[in-house]
Design an enzyme around this catalytic site. Sequence first.
Site, PDB file in Angstrom:
ATOM      1  N   ASP A 454      37.947 -47.513 -32.277  1.00  0.00           N
ATOM      2  CA  ASP A 454      39.218 -47.144 -32.887  1.00  0.00           C
ATOM      3  C   ASP A 454      39.992 -48.434 -33.169  1.00  0.00           C
ATOM      4  O   ASP A 454      39.638 -49.509 -32.657  1.00  0.00           O
ATOM      5  CB  ASP A 454      39.989 -46.242 -31.918  1.00  0.00           C
ATOM      6  CG  ASP A 454      41.339 -45.822 -32.465  1.00  0.00           C
ATOM      7  OD1 ASP A 454      41.424 -45.515 -33.666  1.00  0.00           O
ATOM      8  OD2 ASP A 454      42.313 -45.808 -31.696  1.00  0.00           O
ATOM      9  N   ASN A 896      42.542 -38.485 -30.266  1.00  0.00           N
ATOM     10  CA  ASN A 896      41.745 -38.364 -31.485  1.00  0.00           C
ATOM     11  C   ASN A 896      40.422 -39.123 -31.392  1.00  0.00           C
ATOM     12  O   ASN A 896      39.594 -39.039 -32.291  1.00  0.00           O
ATOM     13  CB  ASN A 896      42.542 -38.840 -32.708  1.00  0.00           C
ATOM     14  CG  ASN A 896      43.005 -40.274 -32.571  1.00  0.00           C
ATOM     15  OD1 ASN A 896      43.021 -40.833 -31.460  1.00  0.00           O
ATOM     16  ND2 ASN A 896      43.382 -40.892 -33.656  1.00  0.00           N
TER      17      ASN A 896
END
Length: 1253
Positions: A454, A896
Site C-alpha cells: 500500500d 482496505n
Amino acid sequence: MNSERDSETTFDEDSSQPNDEEVPYSDDETEDELDIQPAVEPEQNRINREVEATRETLRKDCNWQVKANDRAFHEQPQFMKTEYLCLKKSKYAGNAIKTYKYNPITFLPLNLFEQFKRAANFYFLVLLILQTIPQITTLSWYTTLIPLLLVLGITAIKDLVDDVARHRMDNEINNRNCDVIREERFINAKWKDIKVGDVIRLGKNAFVPADILLLSSSEPHSLCYVETAELDGETNLKFKMSLDVTDRYLQEERALAAFDGLVECEEPNNRLDKFTGTLIWKGRRYGLDADKILLRGCKIRNTDVCHGLVIFAGADTKIMRNSGKTRFKRTKIDSLMNYMVYTIFILLILVSAGLAIGHTYWEQQIGNSSWYLYDGKDYTPSYRGFLNFWGYIIVLNTMVPISLYVSVEVIRLGQSYFINWDLQMYYPPKDTPAKARTTTLNEQLGQIHYIFSDKTGTLTQNIMAFKKCCISGETYGENRDKTGEIQHRPVQADFSWNMYADGKLTFHDQYLIEKIKQGKEPEIRQFFFLLALCHTVMVDNSDGELNYQAASPDEGALVTAARNFGFVFLSRTQNTITISEMGTVKTYDVLAILDFNSDRKRMSVITREPNGAIRLYCKGADTVIYERLHRNDPQKQTTERALDIFASETLRTLCLCYKDISNEEYEAWNKKFMAASVALRNRDEALDKVYEEIEQNLILLGATAIEDKLQDGVPETISKLSKADIKIWVLTGDKKETAENIGFSCELLTDETTIYYGENISALLQTRLENQKNRTGSNANSSHGDNENFFPPGGNRALIITGSWLNEILLEKKKKKKKLLKLKFPRTMEEKQKQMESKRRAELNKEQQQRNFVDLACECNSVICCRVTPKQKAMVVDLVKRYKKAITLAIGDGANDVNMIKTAHIGVGISGQEGMQAVMSSDYSFGQFRYLQRLLLVHGRWSYIRMCKFLRYFFYKNFAFTLVHFWYSFFNGYSAQTAYEDWFITLYNVLYSSLPVLLVGLLDQDVSDKLSIRFPSLYILGQRDLLFNYRKFFISLFHGVVTSLIIFFIPYGAYLQTMGEDGEAPSDYQSFAVTAASSLIIAVNFQMGLDTSYWTFVNAFSIFGSIALYFGITFDLHSSGIHVLFPSAFQFTGTAPNALRQPYIWLTIILSVAICLLPVVALRFLTMTIWPTESDKIQKNRKKYKAEEETWRRRPSVFRRGVSGRRSAYAFSHQRGYADLIASGRIIRRRRASLTAVLGNNLAEVRRAEEAS
C-alpha cells in the site's frame, strides 16, 4: 511517450474509455447501476425510465429493512434464514465478531481431528493399532505411543496458546462500551450487545461500533467529523451530515427514544463509498446516501456528541465485508515436505513388500526344512510373508519421521520469538515491537518473489511538509542566513517573533523571513496572504490553540506554512474570512469559492477587499495554471525553471496566481454563477464552465514545493530488496499523479524508466490475444508465441495502471444488460449447448488475457496500480500467485489492505496511528516499512537456511538409522527382527539425536545479520529453492543409505570369526546391536557438527552431550538392577558394560565413524575450494568485512531528492473540499441567541418561577 488513448484498444466496444480518476465499481453493484444513460432523451421517456428504475431499485436493492428502537421487528419470520437442517436464525448479524477457532468443548475433538488430517500422524495412529496385534507386532507399543503423544501434545499446546490470544483480542473489541437506548433512555452497553435498529450515542474520539445512519450531532446542521485511518490509512478528517429532518427533531434523548423510522436500503456489501437507501418516517420518504453513513472502524473527531441508527452490525459491516476470507496458509516447504513423506510411504511399502517376498521364498527353501525353527504354528509360507509385510511396516516405521513435525513446530516457534525480540525492529516513537503473529510461515520469508505494498501510511507518513517556494522568480528554502549567504550547516529558522507559529515547521532559509519582516517586496507578502486565504480549511479555536481541519493534508500544510510566516487564518463565516497579516487582523468578504475537483485541478476564491477592490486568488497544478496565465506574464520562465528544480527533487508543486476584477465584470459573471448554482441538471458541468470564464488572464505570483514525507529508510529498503531480486508493486487507492510522485520519491521510478500506462498496454494485450486465438484456430497444438516477451530484453520499465483500466484489460468490466421483453420461450438443447460453449470461450479468453497481463507486468521492474478497490488489490495478488506460482508478500496499514494481506502467502501489517485492522489480519507486524528488509534479508533468509539444513539432516539421520534393519534382514531370514534394542529405537529421535539438529534449526547462520543486509544477493538461494528440493532429498537418502551400509557391514565384518581378549566371542546379537548403535550415534552427531556453520557453546554441548547421554542411559538400561524390576522390558542385561570394555569394539566404532565422515570432509573441502558459493566467499572474507565495518563511517545516504527531471503535480484531496458547506453556512457555528431574544416578555416570569422553586 505517447499517452493518447485510442478507443480501439478497449475490449468492450460499447463502453467509453476508463476514467483514471474514478474508483471502479465493486462486485456488489447491480447491473442497472452500470448502465450508461444517453445525455439527451425525450422527457416522457426519462420520466418513465425513472419510475421504472425506482421500482426496480426497490425490488432489487432495498431488501434490507431496519426499524428504529424495535428489536422484535427484526425477529419476524420473513427475516429468518435456515441454518443447519431446520434451525432458523435472523438474517441480521449480531455485533460481536469471532476470529477464534475453538471453545472449551470443541478444542480437544477439533484439534485432534485437524492433527490426524496430517498424513504422518494418521499413519502412526494406524501403526499403533497394528502394534497391538500379537501376530504381526515386532516392536513394543510404547515405541510408537510415546513419540505420538509428545507430537500431539506439543502441537495442541501451541494451538491452544494461539487461540487464547485470539479470544483475548475478540473480547477486547466486543467488550468496548457505548451508549444505547433501552427503555426510553440511554444506558451503557457493550459492543457485542448492540443489534440492528438500536439508536446509539457516541462521544468525541470514540470508535464507531457498527455501520450507522447519522441522525444528529452537536455540530451545526448535525455535521460529524470522522477519521477513517483504520479504513484507508487517511488521517485527514472527512465530514458526514445527517438529514435536515433528523437534525431538527432528533436532538433530545426523549425524541430519540420515540424515533420509529423505517430504513429500506441495499443488502450488506463491500463498497466503502457507496450506500443507497430510504428513510420512511411520519409518512414521508427521505433519500439516504454514503454521506449520511458512519462506518464501523471510523473515529469521531472534533464532534462532542453524535447519534446514529445501527444499519449493519458485526459481519455485515462494510469493513468486515472487505476483510475477505481467512485463508489457511502453509509454506512451500510444508507442501514439499508432505510430498516427500508420501514418497517415503511408497518406499516403505515397496521395501516391506520386497522383504516379505524374500521371507516367503526363505520359508519355502529353508524354514520348512529346518526343524529347529518350528514355532508350533502351521502357517503357509505365503501367509508368513503376509504377516512379515506388516511386521516390516512396523520395524521400518522410523523412515517416516513422526518427530519431524513437532521439531519443525519447535524451530518455527523459536524463530518467531527471535523476530519478537529483535530490538533493531523496535519502533520507539510508537513503542511498537515487531511481532510474529503466526509461527508457521517463517522460512517462507526467505523465498519472497513479489511484494505488494500500500502507499498511504505504508511507504509514506501521510504528512506533508512545506519545503521550498519560488516568489517572483526567486527560489527560497536553501540554507541561508539573514543576509542571504549560503550556510554549510542547516540552522532552523527563527519563528519566535510570531506568536501564532506552531513550532513544527522545519525551514532553514532565514533570508525569506527577513524579507517578510521588512515588507519591501509586496509580492512575498501577497504570496503567503494567498495561502492563508485561498483554501477550504476549517479552524477550531480551543484553549487558545488554533487547530486546522483540512480536506487534504496538502492543503493543511500550506495553510500551516502561511501561519508560521506571519499570515494566520483565524476564522471564517459563511461570507467572510479573517486573517492576521503580520499581527494586523483583517476581515475579507468572500464573494465566491470555486472549489477543486479532479478535472479542474485548481481552486479559486473571489474576495472583496476593505478598499472595495475585487480580486480572484487561484492555486492549482502548473499544467492547468500555465494555460490560463496572461500571455505577457513576466514570471513564466523563471518560475518554470524553479518548478523543474522542485520536480527534480520529487517535491509536489503548486502554482499561485491572482487577478483583479472590475465590479461590472463580477456582476455579469455572478449572474451566470447563480444560474449555474441552481441548475437542475448537469449542475457540476455548468459550474465548471462558469468557473472557466473567470479564471483567465491570471498573473503568476510563484510556486510552492511540498514534500510528501516518506517513512525513514524507504528508498534504501526498496533498493536492497530489488538487489535481492524481489519485485515491488504498489497498490493504492490514491490518484495516479500522487502514486506516480511517490514512485519517483522512493526510487521505484527514475528518469531512465520507461513508463507504460493502461492505454499503452491495452493494445499490446489485445494484439497478443488475437494472435493466440488465430494460432489456436489454425493449429490447436501450437504453443509457439505464448512465451514471447512483450518488450525487448534490457531496459528499465514500469507500469502504472488505474483500477478502471485494470477492469477493462482483465475483462472484469460488467456489460450492460439489454432490456428485452421478458417472455419465456422454450430453449432447445442446441441453443443451450451454444450458450454454454459461448460462456466457455469467454472464460478461456478471460483466463488467457489475465495470464498475458501478468506476463507483461512481470516483465516490468516495478508496477503501480492506483485508484484500485480493496477487492482489486486482492485480485492482483491472486493473479500473480496463480499464473507465476511465485511467493508473494502483501504489506499495508488500513482496513482496505486486509483482503490483500489475507490473499498473499504472507501478510504484513504496519502498526501505528492508522489503526489495527491490518495488523489483526496479518502474519507479521512492525512499526515502519524499513524493517521489512531485516525481516526478509535476515530473519527470512536465516529461517529458510536453518529449516533446509534441519530437514536435510533429519531425513539423513532417519535413513541411516532405519536402513540398518534392511541390511540385517538379509542375515536373519527376512524375519522382521530388529537390529537394535527396543529402547534405543524409542529414544533415538527423542533424546539421542534431537537436540543438535534442533539447535542448528534455531541458531545456525552462514553469515552475520550485517553481512546479510550488505549482500542482498545471498537471498536469491531461497527464491530458487536451491537448498531443499527433491534433488537434495535424494542426496540425503543416498547419504543415509551409504551410512547405514557402513554402520552395519563394518561391525559385521569385524565380528565375523572373531575372538575377544578374554577368549569369548564378542559377535553375539546384543553386542552387535550396541556396537552399531554406538557407531550410529557418534557418526550422526559428528555429521551435524560438520553441517554447523555458527558454533556456540550450546551447539558443542548439545553434540557431545547427546553422545554422553546415550552412553549414560544405555549403561543404566543394561544394568542388572533394572532387569530385576522389569525383566520382560529390559533384556539386554550387562551387554553394554561387557561389550564396550573391549578395545577391539572401540576400534570398530572408530573405524565406522571415520569411514562415514572422512569422504564428507573431503567433498566439502573440494567444493569450497573449487566451486565456492557466494556465502562461502563471504564467510572466507568475513574478518575483512568486519574490519571494514569498524573503520567505515556511514556516508550520507545516496538516496536524495534530486534524481528525477519530471514535473510532479500537486495532489489535492480525492473529493471536493468544504466549499459547499462554507458557502451554505451549514458548517459555521452560530452564537446562541440571548434569553431575552428567545423568551421576550416571559423572561421575568421564568426567573420568578426559578427563584420560587
